[in-house]
Design a protein around this motif. Structure first.
Motif, PDB file in Angstrom:
ATOM      1  N   GLU A  49      -9.922   5.274   4.461  1.00  0.00           N
ATOM      2  CA  GLU A  49     -10.217   6.612   5.002  1.00  0.00           C
ATOM      3  C   GLU A  49      -8.987   7.210   5.670  1.00  0.00           C
ATOM      4  O   GLU A  49      -8.727   8.418   5.558  1.00  0.00           O
ATOM      5  CB  GLU A  49     -11.387   6.540   5.983  1.00  0.00           C
ATOM      6  N   VAL A  50      -8.214   6.392   6.359  1.00  0.00           N
ATOM      7  CA  VAL A  50      -6.970   6.884   6.967  1.00  0.00           C
ATOM      8  C   VAL A  50      -6.017   7.359   5.871  1.00  0.00           C
ATOM      9  O   VAL A  50      -5.410   8.431   5.980  1.00  0.00           O
ATOM     10  CB  VAL A  50      -6.288   5.794   7.825  1.00  0.00           C
ATOM     11  N   ALA A  51      -5.890   6.567   4.807  1.00  0.00           N
ATOM     12  CA  ALA A  51      -4.982   6.919   3.712  1.00  0.00           C
ATOM     13  C   ALA A  51      -5.415   8.213   3.023  1.00  0.00           C
ATOM     14  O   ALA A  51      -4.579   8.986   2.546  1.00  0.00           O
ATOM     15  CB  ALA A  51      -4.904   5.777   2.704  1.00  0.00           C
ATOM     16  N   GLN A  56      -0.066  11.217   6.021  1.00  0.00           N
ATOM     17  CA  GLN A  56       1.268  11.260   6.622  1.00  0.00           C
ATOM     18  C   GLN A  56       1.556  10.050   7.511  1.00  0.00           C
ATOM     19  O   GLN A  56       2.720   9.762   7.797  1.00  0.00           O
ATOM     20  CB  GLN A  56       1.455  12.558   7.435  1.00  0.00           C
ATOM     21  N   VAL A  57       0.520   9.316   7.930  1.00  0.00           N
ATOM     22  CA  VAL A  57       0.762   8.177   8.826  1.00  0.00           C
ATOM     23  C   VAL A  57       0.776   6.839   8.088  1.00  0.00           C
ATOM     24  O   VAL A  57       0.974   5.800   8.709  1.00  0.00           O
ATOM     25  CB  VAL A  57      -0.295   8.124   9.967  1.00  0.00           C
ATOM     26  N   VAL A  58       0.555   6.859   6.768  1.00  0.00           N
ATOM     27  CA  VAL A  58       0.410   5.608   6.016  1.00  0.00           C
ATOM     28  C   VAL A  58       1.630   5.346   5.133  1.00  0.00           C
ATOM     29  O   VAL A  58       1.886   6.067   4.172  1.00  0.00           O
ATOM     30  CB  VAL A  58      -0.861   5.632   5.148  1.00  0.00           C
ATOM     31  N   ALA A 157      -0.109   6.816  -1.023  1.00  0.00           N
ATOM     32  CA  ALA A 157       0.557   5.628  -0.477  1.00  0.00           C
ATOM     33  C   ALA A 157       0.487   4.469  -1.461  1.00  0.00           C
ATOM     34  O   ALA A 157      -0.527   4.295  -2.154  1.00  0.00           O
ATOM     35  CB  ALA A 157      -0.104   5.220   0.840  1.00  0.00           C
ATOM     36  N   PRO A 158       1.539   3.667  -1.553  1.00  0.00           N
ATOM     37  CA  PRO A 158       1.472   2.455  -2.386  1.00  0.00           C
ATOM     38  C   PRO A 158       0.320   1.568  -1.902  1.00  0.00           C
ATOM     39  O   PRO A 158       0.184   1.322  -0.694  1.00  0.00           O
ATOM     40  CB  PRO A 158       2.822   1.783  -2.144  1.00  0.00           C
ATOM     41  N   ALA A 159      -0.517   1.134  -2.825  1.00  0.00           N
ATOM     42  CA  ALA A 159      -1.724   0.403  -2.424  1.00  0.00           C
ATOM     43  C   ALA A 159      -1.804  -0.974  -3.078  1.00  0.00           C
ATOM     44  O   ALA A 159      -1.499  -1.143  -4.263  1.00  0.00           O
ATOM     45  CB  ALA A 159      -2.969   1.209  -2.775  1.00  0.00           C
ATOM     46  N   LEU A 160      -2.217  -1.936  -2.269  1.00  0.00           N
ATOM     47  CA  LEU A 160      -2.483  -3.300  -2.731  1.00  0.00           C
ATOM     48  C   LEU A 160      -3.925  -3.629  -2.389  1.00  0.00           C
ATOM     49  O   LEU A 160      -4.366  -3.406  -1.255  1.00  0.00           O
ATOM     50  CB  LEU A 160      -1.545  -4.293  -2.035  1.00  0.00           C
TER      51      LEU A 160
END
Length: 221
Positions: A49-51, A56-58, A157-160
């Protein structure tokens, strides 16, 4: 949970977006403009949810043993579901016993190193303080927040995504759905891992997160 199964909207005093706002507020309070976010289980949902809402913060996102909220994902096993619905323990001894049984179910299999620590972990948790009503509100927050599947398509954002192949609480399909929903996401399925982070699996998990974060930082540089 039953309401959700029948497609009836679930009301909640707060939702995952509120917890995402709390995360960003904490980062602001700590003077962090951005961070590599790692969340497990419900924490993974909040990190997602943040992403989505505060990109901008992730710097990078790692979602562990979590899901998209997609109602088509298979439910927990009967044994794991019973843990969610069990009435809270009434005494310290009952809590310690329940703690060990709960993690035996969630870890799936024998992990002697972790089992040896169950009692001391339970005691620390009990002495820190329990809030059974809060646990119920967290479950309602998850159910009331609905699906993030479509919105995850906007994550830059790059996600894993890390998930255990035998997770009894959040079906492995939840991890696969998360990775499929985020453009360019990497998926790491860990053989024999349930809904827990057993000590023998720490090196593989830590190395994967570190490599992912370093890779994201290098791309951003």
């Amino acid at each position: 949970l039953r309401l959700r199964l029948f497609g009836i909207p679930v009301a909640a005093p707060y939702r995952l977006i509120d917890m995402a706002k709390d995360t960003v507020g904490l980062m602001d309070g700590l003077g962090l403009k951005s961070a590599h976010l790692v969340g497990a289980s419900m924490g993974g949902m909040i990190a997602q949810e943040v992403a989505i809402s505060f990109p901008q913060v992730v710097r990078s996102l790692t979602s562990i043993m979590s899901t998209t909220g997609n109602p088509k994902i298979p439910p927990p096993t009967r044994e794991a579901g019973a843990i969610l619905m069990a009435p809270p323990p009434r005494t310290k001894d009952e809590y310690i016993e329940r703690f060990a049984k709960t993690w035996k179910v969630l870890r799936v299999g024998s992990f002697p190193e972790d089992e040896a620590l169950d009692r001391s972990r339970a005691l620390r948790t009990y002495e820190r303080g329990l809030n059974p009503a809060g646990v119920g509100r967290q479950l309602r927050a998850i159910l009331a927040s609905g699906s993030r599947k479509q919105r995850l398509g906007a994550v830059k954002a790059p996600a894993l995504v890390i998930h255990g192949t035998v997770d009894p609480l959040v079906h492995p399909a939840g991890g696969k759905d998360t990775a499929a929903s985020i453009p360019g996401a990497k998926l790491l399925m860990i053989e024999g891992m349930g809904h827990a982070l057993p000590i023998p699996m720490w090196p593989e998990i830590i190395d994967a997160i570190a490599e992912h974060a370093h890779g994201a930082a290098a791309k951003a540089a």
